[in-house]
Design an enzyme around this catalytic site. Sequence first.
Site, PDB file in Angstrom:
ATOM      1  N   TYR A 102      -1.772  -1.234  10.112  1.00  0.00           N
ATOM      2  CA  TYR A 102      -1.856  -1.645   8.698  1.00  0.00           C
ATOM      3  C   TYR A 102      -0.531  -1.361   7.984  1.00  0.00           C
ATOM      4  CZ  TYR A 102      -3.631  -1.246   3.822  1.00  0.00           C
ATOM      5  OH  TYR A 102      -3.840  -1.359   2.471  1.00  0.00           O
TER       6      TYR A 102
ATOM      7  N   SER B 158       0.824  -1.214   0.000  1.00  0.00           N
ATOM      8  CA  SER B 158       0.000   0.000   0.000  1.00  0.00           C
ATOM      9  C   SER B 158       0.854   1.259   0.000  1.00  0.00           C
ATOM     10  CB  SER B 158      -0.906   0.027   1.230  1.00  0.00           C
ATOM     11  OG  SER B 158      -1.617   1.247   1.251  1.00  0.00           O
TER      12      SER B 158
HETATM   13  N1  LIG Z   1      -8.579  -0.339  -2.527  1.00  0.00           N
HETATM   14  C1  LIG Z   1      -7.489   0.407  -2.445  1.00  0.00           C
HETATM   15  O1  LIG Z   1      -7.461   1.571  -2.907  1.00  0.00           O
HETATM   16  C2  LIG Z   1      -6.238  -0.142  -1.824  1.00  0.00           C
HETATM   17  C3  LIG Z   1      -5.149   0.720  -1.578  1.00  0.00           C
HETATM   18  C4  LIG Z   1      -3.979   0.181  -1.073  1.00  0.00           C
HETATM   19  C5  LIG Z   1      -3.898  -1.186  -0.819  1.00  0.00           C
HETATM   20  N2  LIG Z   1      -4.982  -1.988  -1.042  1.00  0.00           N
HETATM   21  C6  LIG Z   1      -4.859  -3.408  -0.769  1.00  0.00           C
HETATM   22  O2  LIG Z   1      -5.512  -4.130  -1.807  1.00  0.00           O
HETATM   23  C7  LIG Z   1      -6.118  -5.301  -1.263  1.00  0.00           C
HETATM   24  C8  LIG Z   1      -7.586  -5.355  -1.586  1.00  0.00           C
HETATM   25  O3  LIG Z   1      -8.214  -4.192  -1.060  1.00  0.00           O
HETATM   26  P1  LIG Z   1      -9.763  -3.900  -1.344  1.00  0.00           P
HETATM   27  O4  LIG Z   1      -9.941  -2.423  -1.209  1.00  0.00           O
HETATM   28  O5  LIG Z   1     -10.201  -4.565  -2.581  1.00  0.00           O
HETATM   29  O6  LIG Z   1     -10.454  -4.623  -0.076  1.00  0.00           O
HETATM   30  P2  LIG Z   1     -12.023  -4.818   0.215  1.00  0.00           P
HETATM   31  O7  LIG Z   1     -12.251  -4.389   1.629  1.00  0.00           O
HETATM   32  O8  LIG Z   1     -12.857  -4.201  -0.856  1.00  0.00           O
HETATM   33  O9  LIG Z   1     -12.226  -6.414   0.105  1.00  0.00           O
HETATM   34  C9  LIG Z   1     -11.522  -7.249   0.994  1.00  0.00           C
HETATM   35  C10 LIG Z   1     -12.056  -8.656   0.923  1.00  0.00           C
HETATM   36  O10 LIG Z   1     -11.341  -9.441   1.905  1.00  0.00           O
HETATM   37  C11 LIG Z   1     -12.296 -10.177   2.669  1.00  0.00           C
HETATM   38  N3  LIG Z   1     -11.760 -10.474   3.999  1.00  0.00           N
HETATM   39  C12 LIG Z   1     -11.771  -9.667   5.093  1.00  0.00           C
HETATM   40  N4  LIG Z   1     -11.214 -10.294   6.135  1.00  0.00           N
HETATM   41  C13 LIG Z   1     -10.831 -11.523   5.699  1.00  0.00           C
HETATM   42  C14 LIG Z   1     -10.215 -12.622   6.321  1.00  0.00           C
HETATM   43  N5  LIG Z   1      -9.855 -12.580   7.622  1.00  0.00           N
HETATM   44  N6  LIG Z   1      -9.970 -13.737   5.580  1.00  0.00           N
HETATM   45  C15 LIG Z   1     -10.335 -13.796   4.267  1.00  0.00           C
HETATM   46  N7  LIG Z   1     -10.941 -12.770   3.632  1.00  0.00           N
HETATM   47  C16 LIG Z   1     -11.177 -11.640   4.344  1.00  0.00           C
HETATM   48  C17 LIG Z   1     -13.528  -9.294   2.698  1.00  0.00           C
HETATM   49  O11 LIG Z   1     -14.711 -10.032   3.054  1.00  0.00           O
HETATM   50  C18 LIG Z   1     -13.552  -8.766   1.276  1.00  0.00           C
HETATM   51  O12 LIG Z   1     -14.206  -9.659   0.412  1.00  0.00           O
HETATM   52  C19 LIG Z   1      -5.809  -5.275   0.241  1.00  0.00           C
HETATM   53  O13 LIG Z   1      -4.650  -6.038   0.507  1.00  0.00           O
HETATM   54  C20 LIG Z   1      -5.563  -3.823   0.520  1.00  0.00           C
HETATM   55  O14 LIG Z   1      -4.737  -3.615   1.648  1.00  0.00           O
HETATM   56  C21 LIG Z   1      -6.148  -1.495  -1.518  1.00  0.00           C
END
Ligand SMILES: NC(=O)c1ccc[n+]([C@@H]2O[C@H](COP(=O)([O-])OP(=O)(O)OC[C@H]3O[C@@H](n4cnc5c(N)ncnc54)[C@H](O)[C@@H]3O)[C@@H](O)[C@H]2O)c1
Length: 268
Positions: free
Chosen positions: A156, A143
């Site tokens: 995080y 991230s």
């Molecule tokens: N969306 C962004 O802009 C962004 C920015 C930086 C990093 N990230 C990283 O990208 C990845 C995806 O992010 P996102 O925004 O799509 O997340 P999100 O919150 O939209 O989706 C996360 C998914 O993980 C599942 N989940 C939660 N806890 C869990 C567990 N203990 N075991 C298994 N599944 C679990 C949730 O039910 C959900 O389906 C993450 O690693 C996040 O840190 C995202």
Amino acid sequence: MGLLEGNVALVTGGGAGIGRGIVRRFVREGARVVIAEFDEERGRTVAAECAELGGEAHFVHTDVGDKASVTGAIEAAVSHFGGLDTLVNNAFAPSPEVLLEQKTDAILQRTLETTAWATWWAMQAAFPIFKARGGGSVINFYSIDVETGAWRHADYNMGKAAIRGLTHSAASEWGRFNIRVNAIAPAAAGLSFERLCREHPGFEKVSASIKPLGRVGYPEPDIAPVAVFLASDMASFVTGQTINVDGGLHLWGFNSRPQNLAELEPQG
Ligand SMILES: NC(=O)c1ccc[n+]([C@@H]2O[C@H](COP(=O)([O-])OP(=O)(O)OC[C@H]3O[C@@H](n4cnc5c(N)ncnc54)[C@H](O)[C@@H]3O)[C@@H](O)[C@H]2O)c1
């Protein structure tokens, strides 16, 4: 022929956001995918969507913060699809958004379990399978928050920084087995983005305006293709990389955009 024909992948957190986009895109490219997801309804829904797309996806109820659950999901890929070629460590379990001094040991522990430990456990479990198959691809999630020191994300940011270190070490050590290990640093409309849009009217506009490409990114069309690339043979010589897939958000200099840009540009 799809780009991932014959590929078996496991995507943690594949029930929503970026994970869902990757699962759907992988299936469209011919991969068979294990959806290792905590939320049963989300996981089953995405598996059904994949069947509608004409692909194969198998939901395995998984808590990435639990070692036995993670190793069980990897074993399920082998028992259900006969192996594993691509591991996507994507799941995101939100933690309380409080100041650093208010984060408790319990908060940090759960966050490290669902980020650093989850990635570690999955990689360790996938390693012997990849080695026996003559290679594999690990796609971790990093991230930009680590780089910026984003407020209220201390736990995080610690977890994500650890994942970056692990990505580099594994890329160095496992290259000898043709196992490639890379990371994606995304910015896209996942569940947190949707919540912020609901809570703060105008959030989407602001989010778009801070990116050189001037728009919000979406999981399936914008982030997932890079995961397809990293999983595919097109990335056969790519390892140890972190790819920013964020519309240019990481370019701090974008903030120096001149206020009078319209005047500076040639007309017509
Ligand atoms: N969306 C962004 O802009 C962004 C920015 C930086 C990093 N990230 C990283 O990208 C990845 C995806 O992010 P996102 O925004 O799509 O997340 P999100 O919150 O939209 O989706 C996360 C998914 O993980 C599942 N989940 C939660 N806890 C869990 C567990 N203990 N075991 C298994 N599944 C679990 C949730 O039910 C959900 O389906 C993450 O690693 C996040 O840190 C995202």
